[in-house]
Enzyme design. Structure first.
Site, PDB file in Angstrom:
ATOM      1  N   HIS A 153     -32.964  -3.688  45.938  1.00 51.47           N
ATOM      2  CA  HIS A 153     -33.569  -3.785  47.383  1.00 51.47           C
ATOM      3  C   HIS A 153     -34.547  -4.831  47.044  1.00 51.47           C
ATOM      4  O   HIS A 153     -35.279  -4.955  46.209  1.00 51.47           O
ATOM      5  CB  HIS A 153     -34.413  -2.575  47.579  1.00 51.47           C
ATOM      6  CG  HIS A 153     -35.089  -2.676  48.861  1.00 51.47           C
ATOM      7  ND1 HIS A 153     -34.561  -2.224  50.073  1.00 51.47           N
ATOM      8  CD2 HIS A 153     -36.367  -3.004  49.288  1.00 51.47           C
ATOM      9  CE1 HIS A 153     -35.596  -2.303  50.987  1.00 51.47           C
ATOM     10  NE2 HIS A 153     -36.590  -3.096  50.741  1.00 51.47           N
ATOM     11  N   CYS A 154     -34.484  -6.093  47.769  1.00 47.54           N
ATOM     12  CA  CYS A 154     -35.341  -7.224  47.975  1.00 47.54           C
ATOM     13  C   CYS A 154     -36.341  -7.358  49.005  1.00 47.54           C
ATOM     14  O   CYS A 154     -36.063  -7.257  50.107  1.00 47.54           O
ATOM     15  CB  CYS A 154     -34.439  -8.358  48.151  1.00 47.54           C
ATOM     16  SG  CYS A 154     -35.083 -10.078  48.137  1.00 47.54           S
ATOM     17  N   PRO A 155     -37.603  -7.397  48.354  1.00 47.29           N
ATOM     18  CA  PRO A 155     -38.704  -7.331  49.327  1.00 47.29           C
ATOM     19  C   PRO A 155     -38.733  -8.655  50.117  1.00 47.29           C
ATOM     20  O   PRO A 155     -39.396  -8.712  51.187  1.00 47.29           O
ATOM     21  CB  PRO A 155     -39.845  -7.127  48.394  1.00 47.29           C
ATOM     22  CG  PRO A 155     -39.491  -7.552  46.995  1.00 47.29           C
ATOM     23  CD  PRO A 155     -38.144  -7.524  46.859  1.00 47.29           C
ATOM     24  N   ASN A 158     -36.556  -7.905  52.914  1.00 46.15           N
ATOM     25  CA  ASN A 158     -37.036  -6.705  53.454  1.00 46.15           C
ATOM     26  C   ASN A 158     -35.662  -5.839  53.775  1.00 46.15           C
ATOM     27  O   ASN A 158     -35.611  -5.295  55.052  1.00 46.15           O
ATOM     28  CB  ASN A 158     -37.679  -6.518  54.754  1.00 46.15           C
ATOM     29  CG  ASN A 158     -38.328  -5.305  55.164  1.00 46.15           C
ATOM     30  OD1 ASN A 158     -38.441  -4.275  54.150  1.00 46.15           O
ATOM     31  ND2 ASN A 158     -38.670  -5.210  56.577  1.00 46.15           N
TER      32      ASN A 158
END
Length: 324
Positions: A153-155, A158
């Site tokens: 999951h890449c912030p 998002n």
């Protein structure tokens, strides 16, 4: 206790802060490059300015295209075929013994193209989504769903990076790197001239100096991440699998999904080379089943199981790789 709707709404809003930050940096870089550099700093050489603007906008356009495709591509989730049938689901929920729950899951899983297990050898089942996890599928606590071929999951986007947008993510890193290279390569001479006082101090000085520093710092950070994901593509591994090898019937195998560099590349980018450089979906397969190096299972038996489950799209053939 589940969080309140108001708290979940605030959390979702806060998750967009990194994306907003990236867009603000890109917007400022656009102003600094187009206005402060090409308009105010080098207007005397119109041909050079025009050339810079054409190259800059070309790389900016495909960088933004890849970035927003990564953001807005909805993570792919398992099909209904991986959910327990009503009768088995009722038995599973009533059963208190873990070993009996596993027996229920095994009966259902034998008709599915699933070859990976937990570290303890059990069928991988998601209690949140209430389904049997396909190979390479994992539950994302941020997205609150199971994601096919989940990488991480890449912030900064998002979003979950997985089967539906992994190609877009790799291209985003590639074009972000090239975007920084274009800026550094064209700004460096004016950076030096401002630094050595060859150009007069104007309002453009701060923007030009800072633009070079920011582009150089982003290049260093992005190129390392891009190189790592190129290595993952070549090995046909996700970030999760790089840290924790997938477990098959014969035990963990970090190269369990590797088919050789060329086939690994094709699985992510597709078999049409003309589509590789564009952020359009061209990855092979359906995300539910993957070609794997099965050693202790009869390939003909596995292929027959895959063919019985036609809900998974094109039939995948089992590849028996030579021992390494």
């Amino acid at each position: 206790m589940a969080p309140s709707p108001a708290l979940r709404c605030c959390k979702r809003a806060l998750n967009w802060i990194p994306v907003l930050f990236i867009n603000l940096v890109v917007a400022w870089s656009y102003y600094a490059y187009v206005v402060e550099l090409c308009v105010y700093t080098i207007p005397i050489n119109a041909e050079r300015s025009k050339c810079y603007l054409v190259i800059f906008h070309a790389f900016l356009a495909i960088f933004i295209w890849s970035y927003w495709k990564t953001i807005w591509s909805k993570p792919a989730s398992p099909s209904i075929a991986f959910a327990l049938p009503r009768a088995e689901k009722e038995l599973y929920e009533k059963e208190q013994r873990a070993e009996m729950q596993q027996e229920i899951l095994k009966r259902v899983a034998k008709n599915l193209p699933i070859y990976t297990r937990t570290a303890g050898g059990a069928i991988r089942y998601c209690d949140f989504c209430q389904l049997i996890k396909p190979d390479r599928c994992h539950h994302c606590s941020t997205c609150e769903m199971c994601v096919l071929k989940m990488d991480h999951h890449c912030p900064w986007v998002n979003n979950c990076v997985g089967f539906s947008n992994y190609k877009f993510f790799v291209l985003f890193l590639a074009y972000a790197t090239l975007y920084c290279v274009v800026i550094c390569a064209t700004v460096v001479q004016y950076f030096i001239k401002f630094w050595t006082k060859e150009l007069p101090d104007t309002h453009a000085k701060f923007h030009i100096l800072f633009l070079f520093f920011v582009a150089a710092l982003f290049f260093i950070s992005i190129v390392s991440l891009f190189s790592y994901h190129l290595w993952l593509v070549g090995k046909n591994r996700t970030t999760i699998e790089a840290f924790r090898a997938p477990v098959f019937a014969n035990g963990p195998d970090k190269n369990g999904f590797s088919l050789g560099f060329k086939r690994n590349l094709v699985e992510v980018f597709g078999d049409q080379a003309k589509n590789w450089i564009f952020p359009v979906f061209s990855s092979q397969g359906d995300g539910h089943s993957f070609v794997t190096r099965l050693v202790h299972i009869d390939p003909e038996q596995v292929n027959s199981i895959l063919q019985q489950n036609d809900v998974f799209g094109p039939k995948r053939q089992i590849f028996r790789a030579p021992d390494e």
